[in-house]
Design a protein around this motif. Sequence first.
Motif, PDB file in Angstrom:
ATOM      1  N   TYR A 173       0.123   5.661  -0.164  1.00  0.00           N
ATOM      2  CA  TYR A 173      -0.451   6.668  -0.427  1.00  0.00           C
ATOM      3  C   TYR A 173       0.128   7.954  -0.603  1.00  0.00           C
ATOM      4  CZ  TYR A 173      -2.654   3.105   2.573  1.00  0.00           C
ATOM      5  OH  TYR A 173      -3.322   2.050   3.084  1.00  0.00           O
ATOM      6  N   SER A 204      -9.610   9.166  -5.216  1.00  0.00           N
ATOM      7  CA  SER A 204     -10.935  10.291  -5.228  1.00  0.00           C
ATOM      8  C   SER A 204     -10.562  11.801  -4.787  1.00  0.00           C
ATOM      9  CB  SER A 204     -11.856   9.721  -4.122  1.00  0.00           C
ATOM     10  OG  SER A 204     -11.244   9.443  -2.986  1.00  0.00           O
ATOM     11  N   ASN A 256       0.899  -1.239  -0.028  1.00  0.00           N
ATOM     12  CA  ASN A 256       0.002   0.033   0.018  1.00  0.00           C
ATOM     13  C   ASN A 256       0.971   1.227   0.006  1.00  0.00           C
ATOM     14  OD1 ASN A 256      -2.818  -1.168   0.395  1.00  0.00           O
ATOM     15  ND2 ASN A 256      -1.628  -2.246   2.143  1.00  0.00           N
ATOM     16  N   GLN A 301      -6.209   2.090  -6.029  1.00  0.00           N
ATOM     17  CA  GLN A 301      -7.323   1.563  -5.383  1.00  0.00           C
ATOM     18  C   GLN A 301      -8.228   2.919  -5.224  1.00  0.00           C
ATOM     19  OE1 GLN A 301      -7.619  -1.483  -4.303  1.00  0.00           O
ATOM     20  NE2 GLN A 301      -9.276  -1.253  -2.579  1.00  0.00           N
ATOM     21  N   ASP A 302      -8.013   3.926  -4.881  1.00  0.00           N
ATOM     22  CA  ASP A 302      -8.651   5.144  -4.328  1.00  0.00           C
ATOM     23  C   ASP A 302      -8.049   6.036  -5.222  1.00  0.00           C
ATOM     24  OD1 ASP A 302     -10.374   6.252  -1.687  1.00  0.00           O
ATOM     25  OD2 ASP A 302     -10.387   7.049  -3.678  1.00  0.00           O
ATOM     26  N   HIS A 345      -4.598   6.217  -3.369  1.00  0.00           N
ATOM     27  CA  HIS A 345      -3.965   5.076  -2.809  1.00  0.00           C
ATOM     28  C   HIS A 345      -3.491   4.200  -3.664  1.00  0.00           C
ATOM     29  CE1 HIS A 345      -5.307   1.556  -0.200  1.00  0.00           C
ATOM     30  NE2 HIS A 345      -4.125   1.394  -0.429  1.00  0.00           N
TER      31      HIS A 345
END
Lengths: 116, 117
Positions: free
Chosen positions: B33, B58, B31, B55-56, B48
Amino acid sequence: AQSVTQLDSQVPVFEEAPVELRCNYSSSVSVYLFWYVQYPNQGLQLLLKYLSGSTLVKGINGFEAEFNKSQTSFHLRKPSVHISDTAEYFCAVSDWRYSSASKIIFGSGTRLSIRP
Amino acid sequence: EAGVTQFPSHSVIEKGQTVTLRCDPISGHDNLYWYRRVMGKEIKFLLHFVKESKQDESGMPNNRFLAERTGGTYSTLKVQPAELEDSGVYFCASSPARSGGLNYGYTFGSGTRLTVV
């Protein structure tokens, strides 16, 4: 949606005095809670975290925080501060619905300044 | 073990130029970020990665921002063209794979301070 409110942008305190940095969160689901510290010219360092279990969490450098679900608070405390505690402190929350690592939401930070 | 490494530590560029920030996560951390703190405001999530996949995303402010993580190792965040409001500190963080993520918390880098003039 989750949010974090740090009620004090700056907290001045005398050396060896106790301190409490306030944090309230809002979430429609259960959460993980964190406190991070940023010392001058350094990155973010994890102070402590609440995932489950005992509501009183002890962290590094003598800090502790208490999770209060009914008041949706996670205030950070230290009984006696030192000059070296001068830093900016961030409260943060993460959604635990997802078992995989999830993004965390930060508060706006509280600058702790220690006076000799 | 080595921590999360970000570079450059500081970057000053002119409006309209391109800047690329790099993050090297802790070895083996799936992971990754990106976060950003604009002066005086809260630290905001940008995106992310799980390995090389987004994954994200947004939190990405607009299409002037492009993040990549080829091969699932280091990541780059490119801003093109940079605007004045892009100034701030960009943090990178990494955490282990799914089962361990939140139990270990996130490890943050020292950040890249970007100033657009």
